[in-house]
Design a protein around this motif. Structure first.
Motif, PDB file in Angstrom:
ATOM      1  N   ILE A  10      43.676  33.822  46.416  1.00 16.40           N
ATOM      2  CA  ILE A  10      44.658  34.832  45.986  1.00 16.40           C
ATOM      3  C   ILE A  10      46.087  34.277  46.097  1.00 16.40           C
ATOM      4  CG2 ILE A  10      45.749  36.987  46.756  1.00 16.40           C
ATOM      5  CD1 ILE A  10      43.487  37.775  45.174  1.00 16.40           C
ATOM      6  N   VAL A  68      46.642  31.916  43.203  1.00 19.21           N
ATOM      7  CA  VAL A  68      46.820  32.665  41.953  1.00 19.21           C
ATOM      8  C   VAL A  68      48.220  33.283  41.914  1.00 19.21           C
ATOM      9  CG1 VAL A  68      46.053  34.758  40.742  1.00 19.21           C
ATOM     10  CG2 VAL A  68      44.377  33.104  41.580  1.00 19.21           C
ATOM     11  N   GLY A 120      39.067  33.413  39.752  1.00 16.93           N
ATOM     12  CA  GLY A 120      38.690  34.573  40.565  1.00 16.93           C
ATOM     13  C   GLY A 120      37.224  34.932  40.364  1.00 16.93           C
ATOM     14  N   MET A 156      42.958  40.725  42.038  1.00 15.81           N
ATOM     15  CA  MET A 156      43.509  39.743  41.099  1.00 15.81           C
ATOM     16  C   MET A 156      44.637  40.364  40.279  1.00 15.81           C
ATOM     17  SD  MET A 156      42.157  36.715  41.185  1.00 15.81           S
ATOM     18  CE  MET A 156      42.353  35.968  39.593  1.00 15.81           C
TER      19      MET A 156
END
Length: 625
Positions: A6, A9, A407, A417
């Motif tokens: 996470i 991202v 993800g 996400m």
């Protein structure tokens, strides 16, 4: 491990495909540094955030085609998956280093080593030994220069130089590397030399063989201030009396390849993937066949489509609002914005299919600018913004889709996400803009290569190309360059050539289905062999090809266990070490003005590589023929 994914991202949201800042920063840099426009920070913030959020909206719409199907495997994600596993999973007792130990050793070595090409001995970025052997020959330097020539014999010992434009070669499939190599060899070593030395195509010998600058008919650099009106439009009488615009031969042919690449992408995806896309569209309406990842992801609540619709509609409304409020600044009217959105909607899926299967992203920047240049000639800022909304929103969409697939592989709850990518976009976009704004306001003569030293870190080669594109397509317009009577009119035929080229390979793949390699011939990826030049140089691409061949052919074939265990980890370690040292060098030394001056810090010692070879052309520092 999931938290780590996470965080990654979240950070990726501010990074464009292949590294770097949010693409729209390029447009803002050009508006402020090159056109000296009085742009407000709020307008800049609107541009940055709306392009990225628009891309996120497209990504949400296309999940069922580009994330859920097994065939869309996104090769670039494999390096990241390997790295997460190396950092978090305990290796079973086996011979040799664990992946974590290997990562730390490789990263430390990469970190320490980058001080050499990054600061102490920059000539290692491109060793152009041909120029040292023939120091007085223009032709030898044009052939051998790593920066301003064909780079024959030149090589690099700098990871940043290898991975700068096409990303890491270690994560690119071998079939893609072969396709890119075919295009590169054909273009750089056959087509370009013939056009320059044998046929003098487009008066090529009046200009350097490779340059990102624009030129007058007498071979001098083009001064755009002489043809601009105070409101940043084309002054036609001044243009007629000054000079027509000319490009270096490689730049002109690179634009032509972009024409072919656009139509080849559409034909290739329609022929090779059309049936699958149609099937997936129908399955999406019914029940899709789930792979193991999709089955496991069923445990989490899905993100409803209307969440993405809100982003799409919201960013569209804000973009249209901007075109009314700052109409004089952005030059792009509301209908131009809507046209840009339609183009992005049309092209994101076919380009996404190619990137998700080959790790190459065929660009269509040129087409976006070509279209609007015909509709709105003489308006360079409108052209820039059309490119951002019509093309760059697609790049952001594909970046978001790659992260959604990551993800998917790592079993991150889709709603987590969504929040991470959305918040990441706001934070990163704002910080990108604030940093760029501070630099543009505080660094003297930033991007002005006429005033700065050649070894200054502030020459902006990437944004110089963005500016050139706005002049070619926006200010002067495709009609004057590529229309009837234009010097480059014959390049337009490459649209037709590109549309036809994938057909014979598709026919052959159907006639000989047992020959699997025929289906791997990918014309858009072949044309990618000369994409991005300039600012990429032939030596960047050649080094990328050689490195990719060593690891994804020889190591893969003869040391498969090593490759499976360490290849993707090595790619991530080289990226990380180089990045950390790059930041350290900047803050500790370059930003404080501590520059070294000696033979090894000068660029590749090929001063004659930028010289023209046509008779009677006078350029400072060059012999006259």
């Amino acid at each position: 491990m999931k938290e780590h994914v996470i965080i990654t991202v979240f950070a990726n949201c501010g990074v464009s495909f292949g590294g770097g800042d949010a693409y729209s920063i390029g447009a803002i840099t050009v508006m402020k540094a090159y056109y000296k426009q009085n742009l407000s920070f709020l307008c800049g913030l609107f541009i940055v955030l709306t392009t990225q959020i628009l891309g996120y909206g497209w990504a949400g719409m296309l999940r069922k085609y580009l994330v859920y199907p097994v065939e869309m495997w996104w090769p670039s994600n494999l390096a990241q998956v390997s790295l997460f596993r190396a950092l978090h999973e305990k290796d079973p007792k086996s011979k040799g280093l664990t992946r974590m130990q290997f990562f730390l050793i490789a990263m430390t070595a990469s970190f320490l080593y980058y001080a050499v090409p990054g600061y102490l001995f920059p000539i290692m970025t491109f060793f152009s030994w041909v120029c040292w052997v023939w120091p007085h020959s223009i032709t030898a330097q044009q052939v051998g220069s790593g920066y301003h020539g064909l780079g024959v014999g030149a090589f690099t010992l700098d990871w940043a130089g290898i991975s700068a434009y096409h990303g890491s070669p270690l994560v690119t499939p071998w079939s893609s590397i072969v396709n890119v190599a075919i295009g590169f060899i054909m273009f750089i070593y056959i087509i370009l030399p013939l056009c320059y030395w044998k046929y003098n195509t487009f008066d090529a010998q009046k200009f350097p063989i490779f340059s990102n600058q624009l030129f007058t008919s007498s071979g001098q650099k083009y001064d755009t201030t002489k043809i601009l009106t105070p409101d940043f439009q084309l002054n036609i009488p001044a243009y007629d009396s000054y000079s027509k615009l000319y490009l270096s031969p490689l730049f002109a042919l690179s634009i032509g390849s972009g024409f072919a690449r656009f139509t080849a992408t559409l034909t290739h995806v329609a022929l090779f993937n059309g049936r699958d896309i149609w099937r997936q569209s129908r399955r999406a309406m019914q029940n899709v066949k789930l792979d193991v990842h999709s089955k496991l992801m069923k445990a989490y609540k899905e993100v409803p489509d209307w969440w993405f619709w809100i982003l799409l509609i919201g960013s569209t409304v804000l973009s249209l609002l901007m075109s009314f409020v700052w109409e004089e600044t952005v030059q792009l009217r509301w209908w131009g914005m809507l046209f840009a959105f339609f183009l992005a909607w049309l092209v994101t899926l076919p380009v996404g299919v190619i990137q998700a299967t080959t790790n190459q992203q065929p660009g269509y920047d040129i087409i976006a600018q070509f279209m609007i240049g015909y509709v709105l000639p003489g308006k360079p800022i409108a052209n820039l913004l059309f490119k951002i909304y019509g093309r760059i929103s697609t790049i952001h969409a594909l970046s978001f889709l790659a992260d959604l697939k990551l993800g998917h592989y790592m079993k991150i709850p889709p709603r987590c996400m969504y929040v991470a990518q959305l918040v990441g976009t706001f934070v990163a976009g704002t910080i990108n803009l604030a940093v760029a704004w501070w630099m543009l306001e505080n660094i003297e003569n930033i991007c002005d290569t006429d005033v700065l030293d050649s070894d200054s870190p502030w020459t902006c080669p990437k944004y110089r190309v963005t500016f050139d594109a706005s002049v070619i397509w926006g200010l002067i317009g495709p009609k004057r360059l590529f229309g009837p009577g234009g010097l480059y009119r014959n390049l337009v035929w490459l649209f037709l050539v590109g549309a036809f080229l994938p057909v014979p390979f598709w026919v052959l793949s159907k006639m000989f289905p047992e020959k699997k390699w025929i289906a791997l011939i990918n014309v858009p990826v072949i044309s990618y062999g000369f994409a991005g030049m300039p600012p990429a140089t032939p030596t960047n691409i050649a080094s990328w090809l050689v490195t990719g061949t060593i690891f994804n052919y020889f190591v893969f074939r003869y040391r498969k266990r090593w490759w499976q265990k360490y290849n993707y980890v090595l790619s991530a370690a080289l990226d990380a070490g180089t990045a950390f040292m790059g930041v350290l060098l900047f803050f500790a030394l370059q930003n404080t003005g501590k520059q070294l001056k000696w033979w090894g810090t000068e660029l590749d010692h090929c001063p004659l590589a930028t010289c023209p070879t046509a008779p009677g052309i006078v350029v400072k520092g060059c012999p006259v023929f």
